[in-house]
Design a protein around this motif. Structure first.
Motif, PDB file in Angstrom:
ATOM      1  N   GLN A   1       8.227  -6.802  10.600  1.00 15.11           N
ATOM      2  CA  GLN A   1       6.541  -6.278   9.428  1.00 15.11           C
ATOM      3  C   GLN A   1       7.963  -6.240   8.280  1.00 15.11           C
ATOM      4  N   VAL A   2       6.845  -6.154   7.285  1.00 18.65           N
ATOM      5  CA  VAL A   2       7.376  -5.616   5.818  1.00 18.65           C
ATOM      6  C   VAL A   2       6.352  -4.232   5.505  1.00 18.65           C
TER       7      VAL A   2
ATOM      8  N   ALA B   1      15.900 -11.140   7.060  1.00 15.86           N
ATOM      9  CA  ALA B   1      14.609 -12.171   7.325  1.00 15.86           C
ATOM     10  C   ALA B   1      15.902 -12.295   8.839  1.00 15.86           C
TER      11      ALA B   1
ATOM     12  N   LEU C   1       6.777 -13.149   8.236  1.00 16.03           N
ATOM     13  CA  LEU C   1       6.792 -11.809   8.088  1.00 16.03           C
ATOM     14  C   LEU C   1       5.478 -10.922   8.236  1.00 16.03           C
TER      15      LEU C   1
ATOM     16  N   TYR D   1       5.162 -11.554  -1.274  1.00 19.34           N
ATOM     17  CA  TYR D   1       4.260 -12.662  -0.297  1.00 19.34           C
ATOM     18  C   TYR D   1       4.737 -13.842  -0.032  1.00 19.34           C
TER      19      TYR D   1
ATOM     20  N   ILE E   1       2.933  -8.430   6.634  1.00 18.53           N
ATOM     21  CA  ILE E   1       3.273  -7.584   5.651  1.00 18.53           C
ATOM     22  C   ILE E   1       1.843  -6.445   6.185  1.00 18.53           C
TER      23      ILE E   1
ATOM     24  N   ALA F   1       7.516 -13.425   2.428  1.00 19.33           N
ATOM     25  CA  ALA F   1       7.117 -12.945   3.898  1.00 19.33           C
ATOM     26  C   ALA F   1       6.547 -14.340   4.290  1.00 19.33           C
TER      27      ALA F   1
ATOM     28  N   ILE G   1      13.493  -8.322   1.823  1.00 20.85           N
ATOM     29  CA  ILE G   1      12.972  -9.937   2.968  1.00 20.85           C
ATOM     30  C   ILE G   1      13.958 -10.596   2.931  1.00 20.85           C
TER      31      ILE G   1
END
Lengths: 358, 358
Positions: B162-163, B155, B190, B182, B192, B185, B151
Motif C-alpha cells: 500500500q501507499v 510497484a 495499491l 491516486y 492508499i 496507486a 509509487i
C-alpha cells in the motif's frame, strides 16, 4: 393565535430551531443608539464569515415556498410564519434563533451594539406580538465579558430561554475566554445553544478548505464534535456544574460514538486532564442536548432506533424544524422510523419543555 | 521466524498497522545520494508538523515495555519485534507504516529524496530479513507527481502492499493536486492508507487549536471524516474506479453515521455534485476499509455488534495493533464483545488477506 385547527399535527409540539429574519439590512438601525447608528449606515458590519451559508444568497437558503406574499424575505413575516409553521404544525412553543449581524462582527464593541439592537428587535417585533415564540439571546460570543453583559441585560425577561452561539468560532469553545459567558448563562439558568454556522480563523474543516457546499454542510458534524471535545476536556462543566449546552443543527447520530471515543481516550490519558472527575460521556449526558434537524438517516428504521438507544438516556434529543431553511423537517415526516412511546413524546415536546421549563 | 509457538494466539492474524522506527536520525544518511546526504547532515528536515504526536518525545508514544534490550528505540529492533509481536501473537502478515522524515518536509524535492531513502531502508533492513512483514510505500504526498514517481519506483516489489499518506494534509485529499498519486496507486492496484497524523496549514481541528493532547487524539476521527467527505464529493472514485482507501488509526464507529449524513445531504444537494453517479455510502462501501485500533468502545457488547452491523457489509474492518505505540491493542483483548463467526475471522485475517491479496 391560530384561528383554525392545525392541518398536519394532532399533538402539540415544541420546535427548538426557527429562524426569523430581519426584513432588511436597515431594520436594526432604528434599534441602535446614535453613534452606532451612524456607523451602521455609513459602513455596515464586517464579519470574517466564510463557509456555512448556503451560497446562493442570504435568503437563498430558504424553502422556495417560504417567501411571504408580503414581499418580505423568508422568516421575516410573522403572520406568514404563524400560518405556515406555528398553526399548521401545532407548535406550542417555538424558539427563535435569528442569524443577524452582530455575533460575527470583528469589532466586538460594534458587534455588542448590534446584538443589543437585535435583542430589542426580537422583543418588539416577535416576542411581544406572538406568545408562542421564545427567543435566544444574541451575544457577541467572541468576547466573553461583552457576551455576559448582554445575558445580564436580558435575563429578567423570561421569554429569552437560551443564549445563541455559533459552532465555528475563533478558538475552541472550551477556552477560558468564553468562560464569563458560561458563568452568566449558568447564573440565570439559561442553556447555551451552539448552532451550526459562524466562522473560524482557520479553514472550516480540519482537512482545510473544501470545494463544495455539500462538504461544508456535512462538516457541521465535525466542528460540533470538536466543540463537544473542547468543552468536556477543558473542564467547563466542572467549573460550571449548572451549565447546559444545546447542540443545534449539527446532527446527532455521531454523538454516541464520540462519547465512546472520548471515554476510551480518557481511560488512558486521564492524567492530562486531572480536573475531570467523571468519564467524558457523563458530562455529555448531564450537560448536553441535541436538536434533530438535520438528521443522519440510516437505511432502516431499526438502525435509527438503535442509534437513539446508544445515547443511553432518553432526555437529550429535541425536535426542530429549522424553518424556513431549505432542509426543513416537517414534524410528521421527519423521522425515518416510527418512534415508540414515550420516546416520541419526549423528543417532540417533553424534553424541550423540561429543559426550557415551559 | 518464530522458533517457539505463539503464546497468546491460536489462529493466524494479519496486523494492518505496525510502526517500525529508524534506529537513529542518521540512519537514512547512508540511503541518500550524495547531495541530499550533505544537506541531511548539515541541516536535517524541516517539517510543518504540529499536533498528532504524543507530546513527550519522538518515541515517548511507545509502550513502556517496548524498549528493546539492545538499547535501540521502540520499533527499531527487528528481532525484538519478532519476539514481542509477530511470534507472540501469531502474526501471519504485518504491515509496516513507518513515520519517517520525508512526507512532511516542506521542500518536496528533499522530501522525495528522504522518502526514497526510507523505502530503501525498509527493503534492506525489514522486508529482506523478515518475510512476514509487508511495507507501505512512503511518499511525498503533498506533491502528487513526486508521489506517483515513488509509487512507480516501488510497484514492482510485491512486498510493498500500500501507499502511506497522513490524514492531516495541506488541502482536503479529494483535491486534484493529489490525483496523480491516486492514478499511480490505481494503476498498480495499491491501496492508499490514510493514517492519522501529519500537519495542516491551519489548526488541527475545525474549531481551532486545542489545549490538550487528548483533544488532538480524539480529533483523529474528525479529520478522517473530513477526508472521507472530500474524497467522495470531489468525485475521486468516479475518476479512479479501482482506487482503494484504508482509513488507519482514525477510529470507525463514526463511519456509519457519516455515510447516513452524506447520503441525506446528497439526496438534497446532488445538483452540486453531478459527477457522482451513486449515493456517497456506495463509494465508501466499495472503496474504503478501516483498521481497528483505536476503537470506540461502547459500554455494552451488543451495542458494539450493532455498530459493526451498521456498516451494512462485513468486508471493511481489518484488525490492527498499532505496535509499539502506547495505545497498542492486543488481538486477544482488543474487542469489547466476542465477535461472531465468520465476522471475527474476517476482521482478524480474511478482510486484509483479500484486500492485500496475501
Amino acid at each position: 393565535m391560530a384561528a383554525t385547527a392545525p392541518t398536519r399535527a394532532k399533538t402539540a409540539i415544541v420546535d427548538t430551531d426557527i429562524h426569523n429574519e430581519l426584513p432588511s439590512a436597515q431594520t436594526l438601525a432604528k434599534y441602535l443608539t446614535a453613534p452606532w447608528r451612524q456607523r451602521h449606515e455609513l459602513l455596515g458590519a464586517r464579519s470574517g464569515k466564510r463557509g456555512a451559508g448556503y451560497p446562493r444568497s442570504v435568503t437563498g437558503n430558504a424553502r422556495t415556498d417560504s417567501w411571504p406574499p408580503s414581499g418580505l424575505p423568508p422568516g421575516a413575516d410573522l403572520p406568514f410564519m404563524r400560518e405556515q409553521l406555528l398553526d399548521r404544525f401545532n407548535i406550542e412553543h417555538g424558539i427563535l434563533n435569528p442569524f443577524v449581524p452582530g455575533p460575527g462582527v470583528l469589532d466586538v464593541e460594534y458587534g455588542a451594539a448590534l446584538c443589543r439592537a437585535a435583542n430589542d428587535w426580537l422583543v418588539a417585533e416577535w416576542l411581544d406580538p406572538e406568545p408562542r415564540l421564545r427567543g435566544s439571546v444574541v451575544v457577541p460570543f467572541e468576547d466573553g465579558e461583552l457576551a455576559a453583559e448582554e445575558i445580564e441585560r436580558r435575563a429578567r425577561d423570561g421569554r429569552f430561554v437560551q443564549v445563541l452561539v455559533m459552532t465555528r468560532t475563533n478558538e475552541p469553545l472550551g477556552r477560558r475566554k468564553y468562560w464569563p459567558m458560561y458563568q452568566a448563562a449558568e447564573r440565570h439558568g439559561l442553556p447555551i445553544a451552539m448552532h451550526f454556522g459562524g466562522s473560524t480563523y482557520g479553514p472550516i474543516t480540519a482537512a482545510g478548505w473544501v470545494s463544495h457546499y455539500i462538504e461544508d454542510h456535512v462538516g457541521a458534524a465535525q466542528v460540533t464534535q470538536s466543540q463537544v471535545t473542547s468543552l468536556v476536556f477543558e473542564g467547563v462543566f466542572e467549573r460550571f456544574p449548572g451549565l447546559k449546552i444545546v447542540l443545534t443543527e449539527g446532527g446527532f447520530a455521531w454523538l454516541p460514538p464520540l462519547m465512546w471515543r472520548m471515554d476510551r481516550a480518557w481511560g488512558k490519558l486521564r492524567a492530562e486532564v486531572p480536573h475531570l472527575g467523571q468519564p467524558p460521556s457523563a458530562y455529555v449526558r448531564k450537560h448536553m442536548w441535541v436538536t434533530t434537524q438535520p438528521m443522519e438517516e440510516p437505511p432502516s428504521g431499526p438502525q435509527f432506533l438503535q442509534t437513539l438507544a446508544h445515547f443511553g438516556c432518553e432526555h437529550m434529543v429535541m425536535f426542530a424544524t429549522d424553518y424556513p431553511h431549505w432542509d426543513f423537517d416537517a414534524p410528521d415526516t421527519a423521522f425515518p422510523a416510527r418512534l415508540p412511546e414515550p420516546l416520541g413524546r419526549k423528543i417532540m415536546r417533553e424534553n424541550a419543555r423540561a429543559l426550557y421549563r415551559f
